[in-house]
Scaffold this motif. Structure first.
Motif, mmCIF file in Angstrom:
data_model
loop_
_atom_site.group_PDB
_atom_site.id
_atom_site.type_symbol
_atom_site.label_atom_id
_atom_site.label_comp_id
_atom_site.label_asym_id
_atom_site.label_seq_id
_atom_site.Cartn_x
_atom_site.Cartn_y
_atom_site.Cartn_z
ATOM 1 N N UNK A 46 125.337 -24.841 -67.525
ATOM 2 C CA UNK A 46 126.242 -24.605 -66.711
ATOM 3 C C UNK A 46 126.136 -25.382 -65.256
ATOM 4 N N UNK A 47 124.626 -24.826 -65.013
ATOM 5 C CA UNK A 47 124.181 -25.125 -63.695
ATOM 6 C C UNK A 47 124.063 -26.437 -63.288
ATOM 7 N N UNK A 70 126.123 -28.960 -64.510
ATOM 8 C CA UNK A 70 127.444 -29.561 -64.549
ATOM 9 C C UNK A 70 128.647 -29.786 -63.627
ATOM 10 N N UNK A 71 129.313 -30.576 -63.969
ATOM 11 C CA UNK A 71 130.351 -30.938 -63.068
ATOM 12 C C UNK A 71 131.754 -30.295 -63.806
ATOM 13 N N UNK A 72 132.926 -30.539 -63.378
ATOM 14 C CA UNK A 72 133.840 -29.852 -63.870
ATOM 15 C C UNK A 72 134.418 -30.167 -65.199
ATOM 16 N N UNK A 111 133.998 -27.478 -67.691
ATOM 17 C CA UNK A 111 135.085 -26.669 -67.959
ATOM 18 C C UNK A 111 136.251 -27.146 -68.921
ATOM 19 N N UNK A 112 136.427 -28.371 -68.760
ATOM 20 C CA UNK A 112 137.518 -29.021 -69.566
ATOM 21 C C UNK A 112 136.864 -29.069 -71.253
ATOM 22 N N UNK A 142 135.899 -24.610 -72.091
ATOM 23 C CA UNK A 142 136.950 -23.598 -72.183
ATOM 24 C C UNK A 142 137.899 -23.449 -73.345
ATOM 25 N N UNK A 143 138.360 -24.876 -73.576
ATOM 26 C CA UNK A 143 139.242 -25.045 -74.685
ATOM 27 C C UNK A 143 138.424 -24.888 -76.077
ATOM 28 N N UNK A 161 137.751 -20.939 -76.693
ATOM 29 C CA UNK A 161 138.813 -20.054 -76.859
ATOM 30 C C UNK A 161 139.527 -20.460 -78.181
ATOM 31 N N UNK A 180 144.175 -28.666 -82.486
ATOM 32 C CA UNK A 180 143.976 -29.704 -81.463
ATOM 33 C C UNK A 180 143.283 -29.300 -80.242
ATOM 34 N N UNK A 181 143.802 -28.273 -79.687
ATOM 35 C CA UNK A 181 143.034 -27.782 -78.385
ATOM 36 C C UNK A 181 141.568 -27.870 -78.557
ATOM 37 N N UNK A 202 140.168 -31.392 -78.745
ATOM 38 C CA UNK A 202 139.804 -31.851 -77.392
ATOM 39 C C UNK A 202 138.582 -31.351 -76.693
ATOM 40 N N UNK A 205 122.768 -35.713 -66.631
ATOM 41 C CA UNK A 205 121.650 -34.310 -66.817
ATOM 42 C C UNK A 205 121.884 -33.849 -68.069
#
Lengths: 234, 287
Positions: free
Chosen positions: A38-39, A41-43, A46-47, A50-51, A54, A95-96, A99, A114
């Protein structure tokens, strides 16, 4: 071949997952981690994360609960509206998840990134098997629906036959190849569980719910000059 | 794999050996009457007349025992070899080739032939087959069958509803399942009530047989299902709905909606660590 894939593989995978899993937990407890990047990483993380997390959690729960309580699942899927709602939720989650997984894989494929530099061979194997697993699941949902219904009468009796040590593969022997791929990669993932970052599956961070806020101190270059910068994280 | 040592790898190799060792075929005992009921009655009766395949009453008198065993073990091979009697049977069954059953052996075929011989001696065999009514089906029959097909009315013995794996042309909406074939014209394919009822009494495909072996469709449920499928066949045509495409589009839409929802939910949360660190280190971000 069916006996090899649907009897031997599941037993070997489960015995290894439990046996080596316990051994690793006892002997190398600090390796029970997904080695968070996590440390670094960029955004993009998240994409992906998270998908994927969950989605896969809900889908896995649906598979497990339906296998544990097939009568209740049968009742739920018996009504037309209920079946449509559950199946549509399932394909959307699939599908989520797919992705998210593709994003997670793509971020590790960026040359000299990285994320790539901290990717082990086993990470690559796990991600590949996961991709086949999730993609085949989405494929089955699209091309062989209504999977929720026939899963209860094909895979679930097979699972129970394995659980009671009286294996019977007759209900899955003649299913389409895509469905069999989904079964096999599922047990390959269980097989890989104790040898990979997948061990974090059983590390439920329940204490996060009641632990106090955590102060993370960043030892920045300027911190040594007397300025301590803080990030408040949960 | 970095986290595991030599000992774990040894365990893995040992279990892979076990994996390969246990991979042989698993033999299963078969009760011959159950075997016949499960695999034969959807196409054959003993004394109940012809279905897709011939009535087997007295079959031992129509061909040599050895020939019958070889045919049961591998019907397609006999046809491919050009055996005259096998070709005659193929012609009589209008081109439907008897399937080769998984695990069929000469011993199992002998046991089946013994059973057929014993049943042929009886005045009325237990395998005479379901004698379905000839009366015209009513609207109530068709509606009852639709309810069973859809799963609105569960099958009494706990079998899965047809819609889980099959579709039919009048279902509408997202239509039926796609694991098995479209049943809109199955009434025609099986050539009428008698064959279809026999099929439903013991579905013989490799997928359906093991499921319905333990959950047979009750005979009073077979009549309305046949009525529904007969009604489906009238007028011809198959399920041409755009159900699968709509299903996929809704799935894509749902996944997109979830991405939007999570993006909004995370708006006020810490979603990227590195960016914040870089901004802070360069003095451009918040303390």
């Amino acid at each position: 071949m069916n006996a090899l894939l649907f009897i031997a593989l599941p037993y070997v995978a489960l015995v290894l997952a439990i046996g080596v899993g316990i051994y690793r937990k006892l002997r190398k407890p600090y390796t029970y981690s997904s080695l968070s990047s996590e440390i670094l990483e960029n955004k993009r993380l998240f994409w992906g994360s998270v998908p994927f997390h969950y989605g896969i959690t809900l889908i896995l729960l649906a598979h497990l609960l339906a296998a544990l309580f097939p009568s209740a699942a049968g009742w739920l899927l018996g009504g037309e509206i209920r079946r449509l709602v559950l199946e549509l939720t399932g394909i959307a989650l699939g599908i989520y998840t797919l992705f998210g997984l593709i994003v997670l894989i793509a971020r590790r494929l960026v040359p000299k990134s990285l994320a790539q530099s901290v990717t082990s061979h086993m990470d690559g194997i796990v991600l590949f098997v996961l991709l086949v697993q999730v993609a085949s699941g989405v494929g089955v949902a699209i091309f062989n629906r209504w999977g929720g219904v026939w899963y209860l009468h094909t895979a679930v009796p097979w699972f129970w036959s394995l659980a009671v040590l009286n294996p019977d593969t007759s209900t899955v022997d003649s299913l389409p190849a895509l469905v069999k791929v989904h079964f096999v990669t599922g047990f390959v993932l269980i097989l890989l569980f104790p040898f990979s970052r997948l061990v974090h599956l059983v590390m439920f961070p329940l204490q996060y719910l009641w632990r106090p806020y955590q102060v993370v101190i960043w030892n920045h270059r300027r911190a040594t000059q007397g300025s301590v910068r803080r990030e408040i994280a949960r | 794999m970095n986290a595991v040592g030599r000992r774990e790898r040894g365990v893995l190799v040992a279990f892979l050996g076990l994996f390969l060792w246990t991979g042989g075929p698993v033999a299963r005992g078969q009760d011959t009457a159950a075997d016949f009921r499960q695999n034969c009655v959807s196409c054959h009766t003993i004394g109940g007349g012809r279905l897709t395949g011939p009535d087997l009453k007295g079959v031992s008198g129509r061909a040599e025992r050895d020939w019958l065993v070889r045919f049961i073990v591998n019907p397609q091979a006999m046809i491919d070899r050009g055996d005259p009697y096998a070709l005659k049977l193929l012609q009589e069954s209008r081109g439907v080739v008897m399937p080769q059953f998984s695990g069929m052996s000469a011993a199992r075929a002998q046991a089946l032939l013994d059973l057929i011989a014993a049943e042929s001696e009886l005045e009325e065999s237990q395998f005479k087959g379901l004698q379905i009514t000839d009366r015209p089906f009513t609207t109530a029959d068709v509606q009852g069958g639709r309810g069973l097909f859809m799963g609105v009315q569960p099958l009494r013995n706990g079998g899965p509803a047809c819609i889980g794996c099959h579709t039919a042309k009048d279902l509408g909406g997202l239509s039926g399942g796609r694991l098995g074939p479209d049943l809109s014209r199955v009434f025609e394919r099986l050539e009428g009530r008698k064959n279809l009822a026999a099929w439903l009494s013991a579905p013989a495909t490799a997928t359906m047989a093991p499921i319905f072996k333990n959950h047979p469709i009750a005979s009073e449920e077979i009549v309305p299902i046949v009525a529904y499928l007969e009604a489906q066949a009238s007028g011809g045509g198959e399920d041409m709905s755009a159900g699968p495409l709509i299903f996929l589009l809704i799935g894509l839409g749902g996944a997109g909606l979830m991405l939007v929802v999570f993006d909004l939910a995370w708006r006020m949360r810490f979603r990227t660590v590195r960016k914040q660190l870089v901004l802070t280190s360069t003095g451009r971000g918040e303390e």
